[in-house]
Design a protein around this motif. Structure first.
Motif, PDB file in Angstrom:
ATOM      1  N   GLY A  48     -25.462  33.352  33.630  1.00 29.45           N
ATOM      2  CA  GLY A  48     -25.064  32.154  32.717  1.00 29.45           C
ATOM      3  C   GLY A  48     -25.733  30.501  33.422  1.00 29.45           C
ATOM      4  O   GLY A  48     -25.831  31.166  34.530  1.00 29.45           O
ATOM      5  N   ALA A  49     -26.524  29.669  32.749  1.00 34.22           N
ATOM      6  CA  ALA A  49     -27.781  28.908  33.127  1.00 34.22           C
ATOM      7  C   ALA A  49     -26.736  27.935  34.156  1.00 34.22           C
ATOM      8  O   ALA A  49     -27.181  27.878  36.166  1.00 34.22           O
ATOM      9  N   LEU A  50     -25.034  27.890  34.270  1.00 32.01           N
ATOM     10  CA  LEU A  50     -24.104  26.251  35.299  1.00 32.01           C
ATOM     11  C   LEU A  50     -23.526  27.108  36.158  1.00 32.01           C
ATOM     12  O   LEU A  50     -23.667  26.964  37.550  1.00 32.01           O
ATOM     13  N   PRO A  51     -23.055  28.609  35.551  1.00 27.48           N
ATOM     14  CA  PRO A  51     -22.277  29.295  37.142  1.00 27.48           C
ATOM     15  C   PRO A  51     -23.155  29.854  37.880  1.00 27.48           C
ATOM     16  O   PRO A  51     -22.871  29.471  39.544  1.00 27.48           O
ATOM     17  N   THR A  52     -24.493  30.401  37.597  1.00 26.89           N
ATOM     18  CA  THR A  52     -25.787  30.919  38.446  1.00 26.89           C
ATOM     19  C   THR A  52     -26.265  29.674  39.168  1.00 26.89           C
ATOM     20  O   THR A  52     -26.662  29.542  40.543  1.00 26.89           O
ATOM     21  N   GLY A  53     -26.214  28.438  38.537  1.00 26.21           N
ATOM     22  CA  GLY A  53     -26.674  26.741  39.457  1.00 26.21           C
ATOM     23  C   GLY A  53     -25.841  26.615  40.148  1.00 26.21           C
ATOM     24  O   GLY A  53     -25.948  26.103  41.282  1.00 26.21           O
ATOM     25  N   SER A  54     -24.533  26.773  39.647  1.00 24.29           N
ATOM     26  CA  SER A  54     -23.226  26.243  41.167  1.00 24.29           C
ATOM     27  C   SER A  54     -23.856  27.298  41.788  1.00 24.29           C
ATOM     28  O   SER A  54     -23.971  26.079  43.501  1.00 24.29           O
ATOM     29  N   ALA A  55     -24.455  28.246  41.890  1.00 25.86           N
ATOM     30  CA  ALA A  55     -24.393  29.025  43.637  1.00 25.86           C
ATOM     31  C   ALA A  55     -25.653  28.474  43.728  1.00 25.86           C
ATOM     32  O   ALA A  55     -25.618  28.635  45.193  1.00 25.86           O
ATOM     33  N   VAL A  56     -26.837  28.155  42.822  1.00 23.94           N
ATOM     34  CA  VAL A  56     -28.297  27.818  43.693  1.00 23.94           C
ATOM     35  C   VAL A  56     -27.845  26.147  45.071  1.00 23.94           C
ATOM     36  O   VAL A  56     -28.268  25.766  45.535  1.00 23.94           O
ATOM     37  N   VAL A  57     -27.448  25.454  43.728  1.00 20.97           N
ATOM     38  CA  VAL A  57     -27.074  24.267  44.066  1.00 20.97           C
ATOM     39  C   VAL A  57     -26.280  23.643  45.514  1.00 20.97           C
ATOM     40  O   VAL A  57     -26.645  23.750  46.374  1.00 20.97           O
ATOM     41  N   GLY A  58     -25.095  24.913  45.549  1.00 21.00           N
ATOM     42  CA  GLY A  58     -24.270  25.530  46.952  1.00 21.00           C
ATOM     43  C   GLY A  58     -24.846  25.432  48.220  1.00 21.00           C
ATOM     44  O   GLY A  58     -24.543  24.776  48.988  1.00 21.00           O
ATOM     45  N   ASP A  59     -26.092  26.224  47.741  1.00 19.42           N
ATOM     46  CA  ASP A  59     -27.136  26.748  48.870  1.00 19.42           C
ATOM     47  C   ASP A  59     -28.137  25.764  49.815  1.00 19.42           C
ATOM     48  O   ASP A  59     -28.170  25.952  50.450  1.00 19.42           O
ATOM     49  N   ILE A  60     -28.565  24.663  47.970  1.00 26.81           N
ATOM     50  CA  ILE A  60     -29.530  23.578  48.365  1.00 26.81           C
ATOM     51  C   ILE A  60     -28.449  22.809  49.350  1.00 26.81           C
ATOM     52  O   ILE A  60     -29.574  22.054  50.586  1.00 26.81           O
ATOM     53  N   MET A  61     -27.114  22.077  48.773  1.00 27.64           N
ATOM     54  CA  MET A  61     -26.492  21.389  50.056  1.00 27.64           C
ATOM     55  C   MET A  61     -26.720  21.743  51.324  1.00 27.64           C
ATOM     56  O   MET A  61     -26.279  20.936  52.067  1.00 27.64           O
ATOM     57  N   ASP A  62     -26.235  23.234  50.796  1.00 32.68           N
ATOM     58  CA  ASP A  62     -25.867  23.608  51.905  1.00 32.68           C
ATOM     59  C   ASP A  62     -27.197  23.471  53.509  1.00 32.68           C
ATOM     60  O   ASP A  62     -27.123  23.319  54.775  1.00 32.68           O
ATOM     61  N   ILE A  63     -28.565  23.753  52.964  1.00 31.08           N
ATOM     62  CA  ILE A  63     -29.882  23.683  53.403  1.00 31.08           C
ATOM     63  C   ILE A  63     -29.514  22.298  54.039  1.00 31.08           C
ATOM     64  O   ILE A  63     -30.171  21.664  55.140  1.00 31.08           O
TER      65      ILE A  63
END
Lengths: 429, 429
Positions: free
Chosen positions: B303-318
């Motif tokens: 799903g767009a938002l659940p998968t997006g949640s993981a992607v954005v978590g990674d971006i914020m970590d970087i």
């Protein structure tokens, strides 16, 4: 100083301390590959050195805090002694001297977490406490990192293994609370004084920590409403099953436009809810975020090795951070200050079991009274009859706690009401 | 360059790209408080700019990779286009120029992950891929950090939402596979060409990634045995329930003294196993470690938002890592090289449903034949009779795949055996 060796001091050698010690010994050969350095237990602080003489080498054992705080070669302090003092003082002193800290101490973090994280920030130190919530289950790091792109609006969990074991025995074997508690004590799941578990204080502390992280606003144990499971009966659990619910001791934290709700109480949850399937001493934390939707984290919430797993994960993270000179990177995440709602202002639906005089018009009168107090009834069931007493079960729609409790006060005064046998909150979603 | 602003390029604007874009926009005001910097989408790479003109400002849209790779102000590349090429080339080039990368691409990571992580390491870059496994569910960071003190010996998961939705419909509504697949397609849970989901390839890719992390040894998609769910019938699911099992498409990765087992196949698991309660399109990953014991991670796998949640978590970590100059801290964790076992050498127990000639001595002969092939029978049930044909269900004890399959080859030649209707592996623990 050899940078590839990180020296650790363990404060305490009880259940969790023993688990940490064991895991560190077992993982020693893997450390260089896993984190690029070696972890070495330099000191273990205990009250009675003789007691641990067969487990810990003599040169590691000490009963003097000064052996640790004054040793500049020790860079990581692992507090697994529990309680507020002297743990709080030791952690303050360690952080102030630039030592990183891992703690499994929920009592301390639920009350003084904010203060300690502030000291850690001042000294660019890591203060990690994954083990303080839900034992071995990864939940703090997932919330602080993986789910950081979410607005988390709800955290709900079975975060006390003792009470979940007791409720499972009551549900599966029809045991009454006292018998199930005795069994839990005999099997070592409950402590000699089980008050903190049974009354929901332990769950309340964990909930305060999780709510602070989820909502980025400091919540302390004092903010949490707690209600234990000692009044739950096997009959209520049976009736709950008939209605399609399981009874669990839940910690519920919710972000509403008016503020944060934080409460621990026995709760009826739908049988198909993932938390309903969490049995025995297992824990699980359910998180709802605007992007991730529902997520759940399940596992062992206590025990030497599971809790030790979380502690060692934190230690290894710190060692890696030290290697890269980026300690203190993820500290206190409470960047806002939201109000916490009074319990009377929170909302829930309610299950009420009561004994009524068995005569025509009683149910109508009762329904009318709830209605005139703005409590809508979603379900009304007549159960057993005994003599001229009828047992009745009512489930209400969502209502404000104060309004509901006011209606109960009035209902108690009605002559046809013989007894309010139990009141249990119901969680629908 | 303003260090408090991190510029991002999105490669792709499909389902996941759209979700990432939406979350980044919504979280923009919180970013300074959450990570100490602001994330700014500088470029969005698409094939057809016109298609996105109403969603994305014109100055962000580009159809030229050079607009991104040659722009030194862009420090984070987010690959959400999918497929092997050109994603692989873009990621290689980005990392080689010192740009950090987040990807949700399981196909790519399951095949070329090791190579890409190696390039990331050379350039001290972060290459994060939390979204490539189980969508929004935090699982990679928990395994790489929280559970790092464990020897993980088993990872087992429902990691494909489409097939779990189909199996749930078959189990709950008695639908046959074809009808359930049609429903899944109509509801948008299955793609026009559902092969990758139905045949277990999608799950196999995620399993390869998780096994690599769990066992610290590179496992690629080619190593994974895959078997899909198209042969599962409503009858087998009904029989499974009678025997106390649920049928799920599981990815199973196990560390044994002889090597790694990695397989995706329909599996009977006990009804009381936490994975049995995972329904509809939900995913869940079950991990067993020597210290943490059992842990499970549950949530939305797509799903767009659940998968997006993981992607954005990674971006914020970087972004946080960049702030602290500690990117590349946690990279490839495969520090050993373990053999992967052939499927024929793995062990399982088996459920077999078959049609036999209905005459005296048939069952005895069958049992004898299994026995002489060293396959022990744990359960043998005679089900329906039809004319002179009897339907029989057998569950074996744990046996090596090769031995079991050899015995089936022999049994098929017996004149009394009319049909081997289905064979499904059974997971006990």
């Amino acid at each position: 100083m050899d940078e590839s060796i990180k020296k650790i001091a363990l404060l305490g050698m009880g259940t969790v301390g023993g688990g940490v010690y064991e895991i560190l010994a077992k993982q020693k050969p893997n450390m260089p590959a896993k984190i690029g350095s070696t972890l070495q237990v330099a000191k273990v602080l205990v009250r009675n050195k003789a007691k641990y003489a067969d487990k810990v080498p003599a040169d590691q054992l000490t009963d003097q805090w000064s052996d640790i705080i004054d040793d500049d070669s020790i860079s990581i302090v692992v507090e697994v002694m529990g309680g507020i003092e002297p743990a709080r003082t030791y952690i303050r002193e360690a952080l102030s001297k630039g030592k990183h800290v891992v703690t499994a101490n929920k009592d301390l973090m639920a009350t003084h977490g904010h203060e300690l994280l502030e000291i850690a920030r001042e000294h660019q130190c890591d203060l990690l406490f994954e083990a303080a919530v839900a034992g071995g289950i990864p939940i703090i790091r997932p919330m602080k990192q993986c789910l950081l792109g979410n607005d988390i609006t709800e955290v709900m969990g079975i975060i006390n293994g003792t009470t979940n074991f007791i409720l499972t025995k009551m549900a599966e074997d029809g045991m009454e609370f006292d018998d199930a508690l005795k069994l839990a004590t005999d099997l070592g799941y409950a402590e000699a004084d089980p008050t903190a578990d049974i009354e929901g204080y332990d769950a309340g502390r964990k909930l305060a920590i999780m709510a602070s992280i989820a909502f980025h606003s400091s919540v302390t144990f004092d903010d949490v409403y707690t209600e234990g499971i000692s009044k739950i009966t096997a009959k209520d659990i049976r009736y709950a099953h008939e209605l399609g619910y399981e009874i669990k001791l839940l910690g519920l934290a919710k972000l509403t436009p008016e503020g944060i709700e934080v409460k621990v109480h026995p709760t009826m949850i739908p049988l198909q809810h993932p938390l309903a399937a969490v049995k025995d001493s297992f824990n699980a934390v359910f998180v709802h975020g605007d992007a991730v939707d529902d997520a759940m984290f399940y596992g062992r919430g206590a025990g030497a090795l599971p809790t030790g797993s979380a502690v060692v994960g934190d230690i290894m993270d710190i060692a890696r951070n030290m290697q890269y000179h980026c300690t203190g990177r993820i500290g206190c995440s409470c960047y806002q200050s939201l109000p916490v709602k009074k319990m009377s202002e929170t909302r829930s639906s309610y299950y009420i079991r009561m004994k009524l005089e068995d005569r025509a018009g009683t149910l109508a009168a009762l329904a009318g009274l709830f209605g005139s107090n703005n409590v809508s009834i979603s379900m009304l069931l007549q159960k057993a009859k005994e003599g001229n007493t009828a047992e009745v079960v009512i489930v209400t729609y969502d209502v404000m706690e104060k309004q509901f409790m006011d209606s109960i006060t009035v209902i108690k005064t009605m002559s046809m009401v013989k007894e309010i046998s139990s009141i249990i909150r119901v969680h629908h979603a």
